[in-house]
Design an enzyme around this catalytic site. Structure first.
Site, short mmCIF file in Angstrom:
data_model
loop_
_atom_site.label_atom_id
_atom_site.label_comp_id
_atom_site.label_asym_id
_atom_site.label_seq_id
_atom_site.Cartn_x
_atom_site.Cartn_y
_atom_site.Cartn_z
CG ASP A 210 35.48 24.67 10.55
OD1 ASP A 210 36.40 25.29 9.97
OD2 ASP A 210 34.65 25.23 11.30
CD GLU A 297 39.46 37.15 8.37
OE1 GLU A 297 38.89 36.06 8.55
OE2 GLU A 297 39.17 38.19 9.00
#
Length: 353
Positions: A210, A297
């Site tokens: 997305d 992350e």
């Protein structure tokens, strides 16, 4: 083909000469039979050798590992079969498209899950990737089995791809947050398994389905020699977040992020790229559902480097924003299923709900 045509003409001339010498006329039927006997097999063999076609296995039934190979550069990956209730199911596919680009290969990893906007997002992304050469698209579907709708889209894209199903366990949560399901963890790890199994040197990038991507992102990714970082729009609680580069040393000195800026590496998943050689580290770098939400992350980058100075700034020294962390939403307040009972073609048109 030119060589075959020349050989065929020479054969005709020789036959004509011999027949004329013996009887003064040419037996046309005999000449044609000899020509077909020689030329047709040569033509078939020449086309096969020059096409680069290699055998391709598309069988996923039965037990044991299944290896699938595409043509040209020989993309191959091996994964164990998926067993559900004692039955081996078809949970991974390989495209027949080859890799003909001379550019550095980009492993573009996209986890995806069923939702109203899924096909709109994947369609937009496939059109973007079609503009970039040297892409190997690894789509990891959060499901027990690969859906036909996504496989059809991948086939239409014309890109070499791996399509794998890897279901997130409903009991898998992120760290201490019992309300957050660990989506994307198993999927990205499985994609890294595929990348290692293929074994072709290149650059790995996690590209959500997305997000919005500028085509200038791809040549920038190919500059990665170690672990690269760069800016991402609409991330970290602000208009963008990025790393700051020391002009004197050319190394990353700090990060600009609005959310949890005290993280060791406060970047978005879309701000990271790394060379495949990094995957050879011991232990192998993989994501963990034991990490807290929002820390995937920074924890993962911590497995790849020891300090921010080891990071390679990309995309104009982290000043170019070529990817945006956006989220497609159903644009109306009404129920997206409102036409389900009125349109007999509803499931065909909108299969993701």
């Amino acid at each position: 083909c030119f060589r075959i045509a020349s050989s065929t003409m020479a054969t005709i001339q020789e036959l004509s000469r011999r027949r004329r010498n013996s009887s003064g006329s040419v037996d046309l039927l005999t000449a044609c039979r000899v020509i077909l006997t020689i030329a047709v097999p040569l033509l078939v063999v020449t086309i096969w050798l020059e096409s680069g076609i290699t055998p391709f296995s598309d069988s996923l039934s039965g037990g044991g590992n299944t290896t699938m190979t595409s043509s040209d550069k020989g993309f191959t990956f091996t994964l164990p079969p998926k067993i559900i209730d004692g039955v081996s199911v078809r949970n991974h596919f390989q495209s027949r498209a080859g890799f003909n680009s001379t550019q550095t290969l980009i492993y573009f990893i996209t986890p995806t899950y069923k939702r109203v906007t899924q096909m709109a997002d994947l369609t937009r992304l496939s059109n973007t990737l079609a503009l970039a050469q040297g892409i190997y698209w690894i789509v990891i579907e959060d499901a027990d089995m690969c859906s036909q709708r996504i496989r059809d889209l991948l086939d239409r894209s014309g890109l070499p791809y791996a399509h794998v199903a890897e279901k997130t366990s409903p009991n898998s949560v992120m760290g201490k947050d019992e309300d957050t399901v660990a989506k994307g963890v198993k999927q990205r790890n499985r994609a890294l398994d595929v990348t290692e199994s293929v074994g072709i040197t290149g650059v790995v990038y996690f590209g959500d389905d997305d997000n919005a991507y500028d085509v200038r992102l791809f040549p920038g990714l190919r500059e990665t020699t170690g672990v690269g970082v760069f800016g991402v729009g609409y991330a970290g609680g602000g208009t963008y977040e990025r790393c700051v580069v020391d002009k004197a040393t050319g190394k990353v000195s700090s990060f600009l992020s609005m959310w949890e800026s005290n993280r060791a590496y406060p970047i978005d998943m879309g701000a990271l790229a790394f060379h495949t050689s990094v995957l050879q580290k011991d232990p192998k770098p993989r994501f963990s559902s034991e990490w807290d939400r929002g820390y995937l992350e920074t924890k993962f980058v911590g497995l790849l480097v020891n300090s921010k100075e080891e990071l390679q700034p990309l995309m104009d020294n982290c000043t170019g924003i070529y990817v945006w962390h956006v989220k497609t939403v159903y644009p109306y307040d009404g129920d997206p299923l409102s036409l389900k009972d009125r349109d007999p073609e509803f499931k065909k048109i909108l299969p993701t709900v």
